[in-house]
Design an enzyme around this catalytic site. Structure first.
Site, short mmCIF file in Angstrom:
data_model
loop_
_atom_site.label_atom_id
_atom_site.label_comp_id
_atom_site.label_asym_id
_atom_site.label_seq_id
_atom_site.Cartn_x
_atom_site.Cartn_y
_atom_site.Cartn_z
N ARG A 101 -1.08 18.08 68.13
CA ARG A 101 0.32 18.08 67.68
C ARG A 101 0.96 16.72 67.91
O ARG A 101 1.88 16.31 67.19
CB ARG A 101 1.11 19.19 68.40
N LYS B 289 1.04 15.53 46.29
CA LYS B 289 1.04 15.11 44.89
C LYS B 289 0.06 13.95 44.68
O LYS B 289 -1.12 14.12 44.91
CB LYS B 289 2.47 14.77 44.46
N ASP C 23 12.49 8.99 48.76
CA ASP C 23 11.37 9.84 48.35
C ASP C 23 10.59 9.06 47.29
O ASP C 23 11.07 8.87 46.17
CB ASP C 23 11.92 11.16 47.78
N TYR D 9 14.71 16.45 44.04
CA TYR D 9 13.79 17.57 44.25
C TYR D 9 14.56 18.77 44.83
O TYR D 9 15.43 18.59 45.69
CB TYR D 9 12.67 17.12 45.20
C1 LIG Z 1 6.72 18.37 45.78
C2 LIG Z 1 7.80 17.42 46.10
C3 LIG Z 1 8.42 17.44 47.36
C4 LIG Z 1 8.07 18.47 48.43
O1 LIG Z 1 6.82 18.25 48.97
P1 LIG Z 1 5.89 19.42 49.59
O2 LIG Z 1 4.63 18.73 49.91
O3 LIG Z 1 5.77 20.49 48.55
O4 LIG Z 1 6.62 19.93 50.80
C5 LIG Z 1 9.39 16.48 47.62
N1 LIG Z 1 9.75 15.57 46.70
C6 LIG Z 1 9.22 15.54 45.47
C7 LIG Z 1 9.67 14.51 44.50
C8 LIG Z 1 8.22 16.46 45.12
O5 LIG Z 1 7.69 16.42 43.89
#
Ligand SMILES: *Cc1c(COP(=O)(O)O)cnc(C)c1O
Length: 394
Positions: free
Chosen positions: A54, A204, A179, A107
């Site tokens: 952790r 992603k 992000d 998002y």
């Molecule tokens: C999918 C996504 C997230 C969230 O990520 P997870 O791995 O599903 O928690 C955040 N920002 C964007 C732009 C995303 O496409």
């Protein structure tokens, strides 16, 4: 400085060196120490790699080394999902009484943190139109501590002027957290533009194979230390095997991203001329209202595009059903093309008016994979032909 393809293969070399060419999986919850002093040091070392999983694990540290190198950041930290990266960072950086600025086009999970979670904890928030250069400055208050940006945004592919937001934030002693999921560090490096911290849904493009949920945060070590402290308490730890899979996926990121970029652009160009299509949202198109800004801060425009059909809700939904290669799925960034109709995804949760406020009813988000460009374009055009009726375009 070596190039991105070299960094993704070698940036983690010094972490737990072994004779194995492929890194071992450290599938252990804890590590032993030789003596009391080493043990005590391990307990407080930020993002350490051999005390307790952790607190950090060699498989996390390897992923972090590669992400930090690609983002041009001092340090990085791995989490169990993108949302774990966001909530851990935000909980570390703001307290009750503070104010946070975010984007309107963002998002869904990020929107919910701004709309529901933070206000419940006594943190006020404002969501702004990130295409308006004045919007961030107007939303600033003496209590503002953090600005959350996302460029391109999901699902409308709107661009945020990262340099302008970073300058504004610096001048007011406010932190910025971007992000970078849609752009990837190959297409955009927010840190180079002055953004303090970058986070990803590594689920992603970074992983790229739709087989792992993971997140990362990158930035200055001093800020990462604070975020790691809170991460110990949120406990959103990525399993060692998933971290190993993520590293393996990332090794080919610089090979995959140019193909995603080429496929996204080709689909955007082809579909924008189709009579069933009202509008294509893709920052790489010269017709995108923020194309100049996108070209200034991005070196490629990614695989995701928004396609708005003149026939509205029914046509958009029918288009998805006609695609042969793009599966109907909420995710993106993998080698396989995926497509989603946001309005039908939210049908069970929101009223039609609420849906129409957040997203055009006829919008499809298509996330191009790494298939052959000609095949994806032919498939999308055939699907658009199949749903096109002269009355729908009238
Ligand atoms: C999918 C996504 C997230 C969230 O990520 P997870 O791995 O599903 O928690 C955040 N920002 C964007 C732009 C995303 O496409």
């Amino acid at each position: 400085m070596p190039g991105n393809s070299t960094l993704t293969v070698h940036a983690d070399r010094e972490i737990h060196p072994s004779r194995a060419v492929a890194p071992p999986i450290y599938q252990t919850a804890a590590f032993s120490a030789e003596d009391g002093e080493t043990f005590a040091r391990g307990a407080v070392e930020p993002r350490g790699k051999d005390f307790y999983t952790r607190f950090g694990n060699p498989n996390h540290a390897q992923v972090a080394a590669v992400v930090a190198a690609l983002e041009g950041a001092e340090a990085a930290m791995v989490t169990a999902s993108g949302m774990a990266a966001l909530t851990t960072a935000v909980l570390a950086l703001v307290s009750a009484g503070d104010h946070v600025i975010g984007q309107r086009s963002t998002y869904g999970g990020t929107g919910s943190v701004l709309l529901n979670l933070l206000p419940r904890l006594g943190v006020s928030t404002t969501q702004v139109d990130q295409t308006d250069p004045e919007a961030f400055a107007k939303a600033l208050t003496p209590k503002t501590r953090l600005i959350l940006v996302e460029s391109p945004s999901n699902p409308l592919l709107q661009i945020t002027d990262l340099c302008a937001v970073a300058d504004l934030a610096r001048a007011h002693d406010v932190l910025t957290l971007a992000d970078n999921t849609f752009a990837t560090p190959l297409n955009s490096r927010p840190a180079d533009l002055g953004i303090d911290l970058v986070w990803h849904s590594a689920t992603k493009y970074l992983n790229g194979h739709s087989d792992v949920s993971a997140g990362v945060i990158a930035g200055p070590a001093e800020l990462l230390d604070r975020i790691w402290d809170v991460g110990l308490l949120t406990g959103a730890t990525l399993g060692p095997i998933d971290a190993w899979l993520l590293l393996r996926g990332m090794r080919t990121l610089p090979l995959r991203v140019p193909r995603h970029n080429a496929n996204g652009l080709a689909l955007a160009q082809a579909l924008s001329e189709h009579p069933a299509v009202a509008k294509v949202h893709y920052p790489g198109l010269a017709s995108h209202p923020q194309h100049k800004l996108a070209a200034r801060q991005m070196s490629g425009f990614g695989g995701a595009l928004g396609i708005e059909f003149t026939g509205g809700f029914e046509t958009a939904d029918a288009f998805l059903g006609k695609l042969r290669y793009s599966l109907r799925s909420a995710s993106l960034g993998g080698v396989e093309s995926l497509a989603v109709h946001p309005a039908s995804m939210w049908r069970g949760m929101l009223s039609e008016d609420q849906i129409a406020e957040s997203v055009p009813l006829g919008l499809v988000r298509l996330a191009a994979g790494t298939e052959d460009t000609a095949d994806l374009v032919a498939d999308a055009l055939a699907a658009a032909d199949a749903v096109h009726t002269p009355s729908a375009s009238a």
